[in-house]
Scaffold this motif. Structure first.
Motif, PDB file in Angstrom:
ATOM      1  N   LYS A 177     -12.998 -10.429  -3.084  1.00 18.76           N
ATOM      2  CA  LYS A 177     -13.428 -10.478  -1.695  1.00 18.76           C
ATOM      3  C   LYS A 177     -12.520  -9.633  -0.808  1.00 18.76           C
ATOM      4  O   LYS A 177     -12.723  -9.551   0.400  1.00 18.76           O
ATOM      5  N   ARG A 178     -11.512  -9.021  -1.414  1.00 19.18           N
ATOM      6  CA  ARG A 178     -10.565  -8.201  -0.667  1.00 19.18           C
ATOM      7  C   ARG A 178     -10.745  -6.731  -1.050  1.00 19.18           C
ATOM      8  O   ARG A 178     -11.202  -6.413  -2.158  1.00 19.18           O
ATOM      9  N   ARG A 179     -10.351  -5.830  -0.131  1.00 16.66           N
ATOM     10  CA  ARG A 179     -10.555  -4.403  -0.371  1.00 16.66           C
ATOM     11  C   ARG A 179      -9.435  -3.610   0.306  1.00 16.66           C
ATOM     12  O   ARG A 179      -9.104  -3.847   1.468  1.00 16.66           O
ATOM     13  N   VAL A 180      -8.850  -2.690  -0.435  1.00 10.63           N
ATOM     14  CA  VAL A 180      -7.813  -1.824   0.124  1.00 10.63           C
ATOM     15  C   VAL A 180      -8.141  -0.370  -0.185  1.00 10.63           C
ATOM     16  O   VAL A 180      -8.855  -0.064  -1.144  1.00 10.63           O
ATOM     17  N   ALA A 181      -7.618   0.530   0.648  1.00 12.95           N
ATOM     18  CA  ALA A 181      -7.736   1.962   0.406  1.00 12.95           C
ATOM     19  C   ALA A 181      -6.434   2.468  -0.204  1.00 12.95           C
ATOM     20  O   ALA A 181      -5.369   1.897   0.016  1.00 12.95           O
ATOM     21  N   VAL A 241      -8.423  11.031  11.919  1.00 14.64           N
ATOM     22  CA  VAL A 241      -9.867  10.899  12.155  1.00 14.64           C
ATOM     23  C   VAL A 241     -10.546  10.273  10.949  1.00 14.64           C
ATOM     24  O   VAL A 241     -11.412   9.390  11.081  1.00 14.64           O
ATOM     25  N   TYR A 242     -10.155  10.709   9.758  1.00 17.88           N
ATOM     26  CA  TYR A 242     -10.754  10.182   8.532  1.00 17.88           C
ATOM     27  C   TYR A 242     -10.403   8.711   8.335  1.00 17.88           C
ATOM     28  O   TYR A 242     -11.272   7.875   8.039  1.00 17.88           O
ATOM     29  N   ILE A 247     -11.021   2.395   8.514  1.00 17.04           N
ATOM     30  CA  ILE A 247      -9.873   1.488   8.627  1.00 17.04           C
ATOM     31  C   ILE A 247     -10.287   0.033   8.848  1.00 17.04           C
ATOM     32  O   ILE A 247      -9.613  -0.902   8.378  1.00 17.04           O
ATOM     33  N   ASP A 248     -11.407  -0.209   9.533  1.00 20.84           N
ATOM     34  CA  ASP A 248     -11.850  -1.583   9.788  1.00 20.84           C
ATOM     35  C   ASP A 248     -12.511  -2.210   8.564  1.00 20.84           C
ATOM     36  O   ASP A 248     -12.788  -3.417   8.570  1.00 20.84           O
ATOM     37  N   ILE A 289      -0.724   0.515   7.380  1.00 20.87           N
ATOM     38  CA  ILE A 289      -0.105   1.443   6.420  1.00 20.87           C
ATOM     39  C   ILE A 289       1.046   0.731   5.723  1.00 20.87           C
ATOM     40  O   ILE A 289       1.963   0.229   6.369  1.00 20.87           O
ATOM     41  N   PHE A 290       1.005   0.694   4.387  1.00 26.94           N
ATOM     42  CA  PHE A 290       2.040   0.017   3.609  1.00 26.94           C
ATOM     43  C   PHE A 290       2.411   0.848   2.386  1.00 26.94           C
ATOM     44  O   PHE A 290       1.551   1.516   1.792  1.00 26.94           O
TER      45      PHE A 290
END
Length: 425
Positions: A177-181, A241-242, A247-248, A289-290
């Motif tokens: 249920k979680r998502r990261v880039a 911009v990208y 990000i949301d 940002i991490f």
């Protein structure tokens, strides 16, 4: 690109109390003991330059390009003077006056154009054995000849068959249920591709979906440290911009590279100090940002999962990248995760700069990088560890070369790789 407003060098120079606390920790002063190549020397010269009392001649150029930007001085300065930031700024003036070497301009062009970079690295992989002797045991190679950016008999990272960004789909569901880039960084994308693979394996074990933004550009750090502000401006704005477009939809953008993370999270603010709109947009992204180990240790149950696995017989020593510990305060998290399954033997000064120092230090000033790398290699040797680890591929490249020159039989791995291996036990 329009002329940028530089920082107030005189204000920084006037604030320096000349206490000298910066000198014992200064990386360049330790290998080139001259007052001008010390933080307070740099600051004095910059103040004189802004007052019109110093010409930016070739001597001044050599001085300002000798700093490793390790931030050791700002770490101990009682007034926290931004020596690294003002030197980064004056290098833009140097680039305007003297230009940038052709091989750097080619490199920075590639950092702007991902497709061209992909093609050249693919060709490089096919033909790399023609120009390099491959050393598979440490994922590195030695040049058979010398060029300005390639010094013979030094160790360089070998090229991956396929870049990380081109090896996986953009969306990788792991049933969570979680998502990261993931922002991967250039060296991890093209050379140390096992880092990205390991990060995906960790996210899968945690049931966290991965989003790999395919249009990400180089963070701009190599150009920033060299004074090519046009490339920084281009890449930083494109990335902002990208990132804003997705990000949301993600909890975080995690980065397994200290320099890339510091550039996006901290140096974008420094760079956009005179562009209010972009400064605010950079600040809005900051909370997501991490560094990869930072987020994994703080925001997931990875530590508990690793604790359920077996322990390795390998002894590991941890090197603190300058852009991790000093700039972002990240040093406990990677140790906490790696220490679950490996014995960590600390070196005498894990916080000492490895000597990478950026593109100029790795080319025209490579003798300084070699000199700074020798004590780090000696520290590693004294630990008796079989593996040295750091969450920074620039440090990896530099330390691998230093260990090769010292004839150390020690393997370098990113903490992400070690963690991924531990999860398989």
């Amino acid at each position: 690109m329009e002329k940028r407003e530089l920082f107030n060098f005189t204000e920084t120079s006037d604030a320096c109390i000349k206490c000298g606390k910066c000198i014992p920790v200064c990386t360049i002063h330790n290998v080139n003991a001259d007052e001008v190549t010390s933080p307070r020397g740099f600051i004095d010269l910059l103040g004189a330059y802004q007052r019109g009392q110093l010409e930016l001649d070739y001597n001044a150029k050599a001085i300002f390009e000798s700093c490793f930007l390790c931030t050791n001085c700002t770490d101990v300065c009682p007034k926290a003077l931004p020596t690294d930031m003002v030197i980064e700024q004056v290098r833009a003036d140097l680039a305007d006056k003297y230009g940038i070497a052709w091989f750097k301009r080619v490199f920075f062009y590639l950092l702007r154009h991902r497709t061209t970079m992909d093609i050249l690295f693919k060709l490089g992989y096919v033909f790399q054995t023609c120009g390099f002797k491959i050393k598979d045991q440490i994922n590195s190679m030695e040049p058979r000849f010398s060029l300005p950016i390639i010094k013979k008999d030094r160790l360089l990272p070998s090229m991956g068959k396929t870049s990380f960004l081109n090896s996986y789909p953009e969306n990788i569901p792991h049933g969570g249920k979680r998502r990261v880039a993931i922002f991967i960084g250039c060296l991890a994308n093209y050379n140390y591709t096992e880092i990205g693979k390991g990060l995906l394996e960790i996210l899968e074990a945690l049931n966290i979906d991965a989003f790999i933004p395919k249009k990400q550009l180089c963070c701009g750090a190599p150009a920033y440290f060299t004074g090519d502000f046009a490339t920084v401006d281009h890449n930083a704005k494109k990335n902002i911009v990208y990132f804003e477009s997705f990000i949301d939809e993600v909890e975080a953008i995690i980065i397994p590279e200290a320099t890339c993370s510091a550039m996006i999270k901290i140096d974008y603010e420094h760079f956009f100090h005179d562009q209010p709109e972009w400064l605010e947009r950079a600040k809005k992204l900051k909370s997501k940002i991490f560094m990869a180990t930072e987020w994994l240790e703080q925001k997931t149950e990875l530590g508990a999962l690793l604790a359920s696995k077996g322990r390795s017989d390998l002894s590991v020593t941890y090197h603190d990248p300058c852009h991790a510990r000093k700039m972002q305060g990240v040093y406990k998290e990677p140790r906490a995760l790696v220490g679950q399954n490996y014995t960590i033997t600390e070196m005498s000064d894990p916080n000492a700069c490895c000597g990478f120092g950026g593109v100029t230090m790795q080319t025209e000033n490579f003798h300084f990088a070699q000199a700074a790398g020798k004590p780090k290699a000696a520290m590693i040797a004294k630990t008796g560890a079989q593996v040295v680890t750091a969450e920074c591929s620039a440090c990896r490249m530099q330390i691998n070369n230093s260990m090769n020159e010292a004839k150390l039989d020690v393997v370098f791995k990113n903490p992400i790789e070690l963690i991924a291996e531990a999860l398989k036990q």
